[in-house]
Design an enzyme around this catalytic site. Structure first.
Site, PDB file in Angstrom:
ATOM      1  CD  GLU A 105       1.968  -5.517   5.629  1.00  0.00           C
ATOM      2  OE1 GLU A 105       2.781  -6.433   5.937  1.00  0.00           O
ATOM      3  OE2 GLU A 105       1.200  -5.599   4.664  1.00  0.00           O
TER       4      GLU A 105
ATOM      5  N   GLY B  39       0.838  -5.048   0.955  1.00  0.00           N
ATOM      6  CA  GLY B  39      -0.359  -5.135   0.115  1.00  0.00           C
ATOM      7  C   GLY B  39      -0.083  -5.766  -1.239  1.00  0.00           C
TER       8      GLY B  39
ATOM      9  CD  GLU C  56      -2.051  -7.646   2.962  1.00  0.00           C
ATOM     10  OE1 GLU C  56      -1.692  -6.483   2.646  1.00  0.00           O
ATOM     11  OE2 GLU C  56      -2.672  -7.902   4.000  1.00  0.00           O
TER      12      GLU C  56
ATOM     13  CB  ALA D 198      -0.899  -0.020   1.229  1.00  0.00           C
TER      14      ALA D 198
HETATM   15  N1  CAA Z   1       4.640   3.148  -0.743  1.00  0.00           N
HETATM   16  C1  CAA Z   1       5.070   4.299  -1.296  1.00  0.00           C
HETATM   17  N2  CAA Z   1       6.242   4.450  -1.924  1.00  0.00           N
HETATM   18  C2  CAA Z   1       7.046   3.368  -1.977  1.00  0.00           C
HETATM   19  C3  CAA Z   1       6.678   2.127  -1.427  1.00  0.00           C
HETATM   20  C4  CAA Z   1       5.413   2.039  -0.790  1.00  0.00           C
HETATM   21  N3  CAA Z   1       4.953   0.899  -0.270  1.00  0.00           N
HETATM   22  N4  CAA Z   1       7.680   1.257  -1.627  1.00  0.00           N
HETATM   23  C5  CAA Z   1       8.635   1.918  -2.296  1.00  0.00           C
HETATM   24  N5  CAA Z   1       8.259   3.203  -2.506  1.00  0.00           N
HETATM   25  C6  CAA Z   1       9.013   4.255  -3.183  1.00  0.00           C
HETATM   26  C7  CAA Z   1      10.188   4.745  -2.357  1.00  0.00           C
HETATM   27  O1  CAA Z   1       9.753   5.699  -1.401  1.00  0.00           O
HETATM   28  C8  CAA Z   1      11.082   5.322  -3.402  1.00  0.00           C
HETATM   29  O2  CAA Z   1      10.590   6.605  -3.745  1.00  0.00           O
HETATM   30  P1  CAA Z   1      11.641   7.827  -4.022  1.00  0.00           P
HETATM   31  O3  CAA Z   1      12.452   7.386  -5.205  1.00  0.00           O
HETATM   32  O4  CAA Z   1      10.741   8.991  -4.301  1.00  0.00           O
HETATM   33  O5  CAA Z   1      12.453   7.954  -2.785  1.00  0.00           O
HETATM   34  C9  CAA Z   1      10.863   4.406  -4.597  1.00  0.00           C
HETATM   35  O6  CAA Z   1       9.609   3.732  -4.354  1.00  0.00           O
HETATM   36  C10 CAA Z   1      11.945   3.350  -4.731  1.00  0.00           C
HETATM   37  O7  CAA Z   1      12.066   2.691  -3.477  1.00  0.00           O
HETATM   38  P2  CAA Z   1      13.484   2.459  -2.749  1.00  0.00           P
HETATM   39  O8  CAA Z   1      14.414   3.584  -3.057  1.00  0.00           O
HETATM   40  O9  CAA Z   1      13.189   2.184  -1.312  1.00  0.00           O
HETATM   41  O10 CAA Z   1      13.981   1.137  -3.513  1.00  0.00           O
HETATM   42  P3  CAA Z   1      14.922  -0.016  -2.947  1.00  0.00           P
HETATM   43  O11 CAA Z   1      15.204  -0.900  -4.120  1.00  0.00           O
HETATM   44  O12 CAA Z   1      16.050   0.534  -2.174  1.00  0.00           O
HETATM   45  O13 CAA Z   1      13.998  -0.829  -1.897  1.00  0.00           O
HETATM   46  C11 CAA Z   1      11.964  -1.896  -1.150  1.00  0.00           C
HETATM   47  C12 CAA Z   1      12.863  -1.503  -2.349  1.00  0.00           C
HETATM   48  C13 CAA Z   1      12.711  -2.919  -0.268  1.00  0.00           C
HETATM   49  C14 CAA Z   1      10.710  -2.514  -1.734  1.00  0.00           C
HETATM   50  C15 CAA Z   1      11.653  -0.657  -0.293  1.00  0.00           C
HETATM   51  O14 CAA Z   1      11.173   0.357  -1.174  1.00  0.00           O
HETATM   52  C16 CAA Z   1      10.603  -0.894   0.752  1.00  0.00           C
HETATM   53  O15 CAA Z   1      10.910  -1.447   1.799  1.00  0.00           O
HETATM   54  N6  CAA Z   1       9.347  -0.441   0.497  1.00  0.00           N
HETATM   55  C17 CAA Z   1       8.274  -0.534   1.470  1.00  0.00           C
HETATM   56  C18 CAA Z   1       7.720  -1.938   1.556  1.00  0.00           C
HETATM   57  C19 CAA Z   1       6.636  -1.997   2.598  1.00  0.00           C
HETATM   58  O16 CAA Z   1       6.828  -1.701   3.769  1.00  0.00           O
HETATM   59  N7  CAA Z   1       5.401  -2.405   2.201  1.00  0.00           N
HETATM   60  C20 CAA Z   1       4.275  -2.521   3.061  1.00  0.00           C
HETATM   61  C21 CAA Z   1       3.439  -1.277   2.989  1.00  0.00           C
HETATM   62  S1  CAA Z   1       2.125  -1.251   4.176  1.00  0.00           S
HETATM   63  C22 CAA Z   1       0.876  -2.175   3.507  1.00  0.00           C
HETATM   64  O17 CAA Z   1       0.980  -2.715   2.441  1.00  0.00           O
HETATM   65  C23 CAA Z   1      -0.415  -2.228   4.326  1.00  0.00           C
HETATM   66  C24 CAA Z   1      -1.388  -3.270   3.885  1.00  0.00           C
HETATM   67  O18 CAA Z   1      -1.281  -4.441   4.245  1.00  0.00           O
HETATM   68  C25 CAA Z   1      -2.577  -2.925   3.089  1.00  0.00           C
END
Ligand code: CAA
Length: 259
Positions: A133, A110, A113, A66
Site C-alpha cells: 500500500e 487486502g 490481510e 482491495a
Molecule cells: N485492484 C484492481 N485491479 C488490479 C489490482 C488491484 N489491487 N491488482 C491487479 N489488478 C489488475 C490490473 O490492473 C490488471 O488489469 P488490466 O489487465 O485491465 O490492466 C490485471 O489485474 C492484471 O494485473 P497486472 O497486469 O498488473 O499483472 P502483473 O502480473 O504484471 O502484476 C501485481 C501483478 C504485481 C499483483 C500487480 O498487478 C500489482 O502490483 N497489483 C496491485 C497490488 C497492490 O498494490 N495491492 C494493494 C491494494 S490497496 C489495499 O489493499 C488497501 C487495503 O489494505 C484494504
C-alpha cells in the site's frame, strides 16, 4: 444462492469451499465481492453439516488487494464517513468455524490481510505475500499493520510495510506467517485434507480451540490463559470429552457428535 464474484461448493459433505473469482483483476477485493464473501461465510456457518471452510483464489492470485480502480476516486468522506472500503471486511472475524486460507500466487495488500484473517494459511510454493500500500501513498487498512507484526515480528513487518516488497512462500513459512508450503498442484489436496481432519473433530472443542488461539493472538497473556482454562473446564461438560477419553482408554476410534 448465485454469486458473481466468488464460487461456492462443498467437498466431502463437511467442508465448504469458497473460491474468489475475479480472474481478470487478480481477484481484487471490490466491495461487491466482499459482500458476497460475507454471505457465503455466513451460509456455511449456519449449515450444520459443515465443520470447516477453505478460502482460496486462482493459481496466479489469491487476491491482489482491495480494488484500486474502485478506490482511486474515493475521498476521505467516502472512506471514513461511509467506510466504503473496509465496511464488509469484518464478517469473517465473526465466523466461529475454522477458515483455512489456501494461497497460491499473489496475496497482496487486502489479499494478504484477508489471508491473515483466516485461522491459518497453507501456501503453494508460488505464493507471494506483501503489503504494498505504501507504493500507492496509503497504508494497509484491513488489519495489516496489526496482524502482520503479530505473525512475523516487528522487523519483518516494518520491512514489508515500509518498502512494499513481496516475500515468497519459503520466507513466509520461516517467518511464521504460513503453517505449511506445498507444491502448487498439491495445494487444494492439502487444504481439503486439513479441513476434512478438522471437520471430523468434536465441533465444540474445535470452536473452543479457535477462540482460545485467537485470544492469544489478540489479547494479553494473563487474560488468554484464564480464558483458555475456563473453556478447557467447560469442555468436560460435553459428550465429546467423555467419548474421546473413553475411546482412548478402550483403544478404539472416537465417534464425535459434530455439533
Ligand atoms: N485492484 C484492481 N485491479 C488490479 C489490482 C488491484 N489491487 N491488482 C491487479 N489488478 C489488475 C490490473 O490492473 C490488471 O488489469 P488490466 O489487465 O485491465 O490492466 C490485471 O489485474 C492484471 O494485473 P497486472 O497486469 O498488473 O499483472 P502483473 O502480473 O504484471 O502484476 C501485481 C501483478 C504485481 C499483483 C500487480 O498487478 C500489482 O502490483 N497489483 C496491485 C497490488 C497492490 O498494490 N495491492 C494493494 C491494494 S490497496 C489495499 O489493499 C488497501 C487495503 O489494505 C484494504
Amino acid at each position: 444462492m448465485a454469486y458473481e464474484f466468488i464460487q461456492v461448493r462443498t467437498e466431502g459433505e463437511r467442508v465448504g469451499v469458497i473460491t474468489l473469482n475475479r480472474p481478470k483483476q487478480l481477484n481484487a477485493l471490490s466491495p461487491a465481492l466482499m459482500v458476497e464473501l460475507g454471505q457465503a461465510l455466513k451460509a456455511f456457518e449456519a449449515d450444520e453439516a459443515i465443520g470447516c471452510i477453505v478460502l482460496t483464489g486462482s493459481e496466479k492470485a489469491f487476491a491482489a488487494g482491495a480494488d484500486i480502480g474502485a478506490m482511486a476516486t474515493y475521498t476521505f468522506a467516502d472512506v471514513y464517513g461511509d467506510d466504503y472500503i473496509t465496511r464488509d471486511w469484518e464478517t469473517i472475524r465473526s465466523i466461529r468455524k475454522p477458515v483455512i486460507a489456501a494461497v497460491s500466487g499473489f496475496a497482496l495488500g487486502g489479499g494478504c490481510e484477508l489471508a491473515m484473517m483466516c485461522d491459518f494459511i497453507i501456501a503453494a510454493d508460488n505464493a507471494r505475500f506483501g503489503q504494498p500500500e505504501i507504493k500507492l501513498g496509503i497504508i494497509p487498512g484491513a488489519g495489516g499493520t496489526q496482524r502482520l507484526p503479530r505473525a512475523v515480528g516487528k522487523s519483518k513487518a516494518m520491512d514489508l510495510a515500509l518498502t512494499g516488497r513481496m516475500m515468497n512462500a519459503d520466507e513466509a513459512e520461516r517467518a511464521g506467517l504460513v503453517s505449511r508450503v506445498v507444491p502448487l498442484d498439491k495445494l487444494m489436496d492439502e487444504a481439503l485434507a486439513a479441513a476434512l481432519t478438522i471437520s471430523g473433530m468434536g465441533r465444540l472443542a474445535v470452536m473452543a480451540a479457535k477462540e482460545c488461539v485467537n485470544r492469544a493472538f489478540e489479547g494479553p497473556l494473563a487474560d488468554g490463559v484464564m480464558f483458555e482454562r475456563r473453556l478447557f473446564h467447560a469442555l468436560f461438560a460435553t459428550e465429546d470429552q467423555k467419548e474421546g477419553m473413553d475411546a482412548f482408554v478402550a483403544k478404539r476410534a472416537p465417534q464425535f457428535k459434530h455439533r
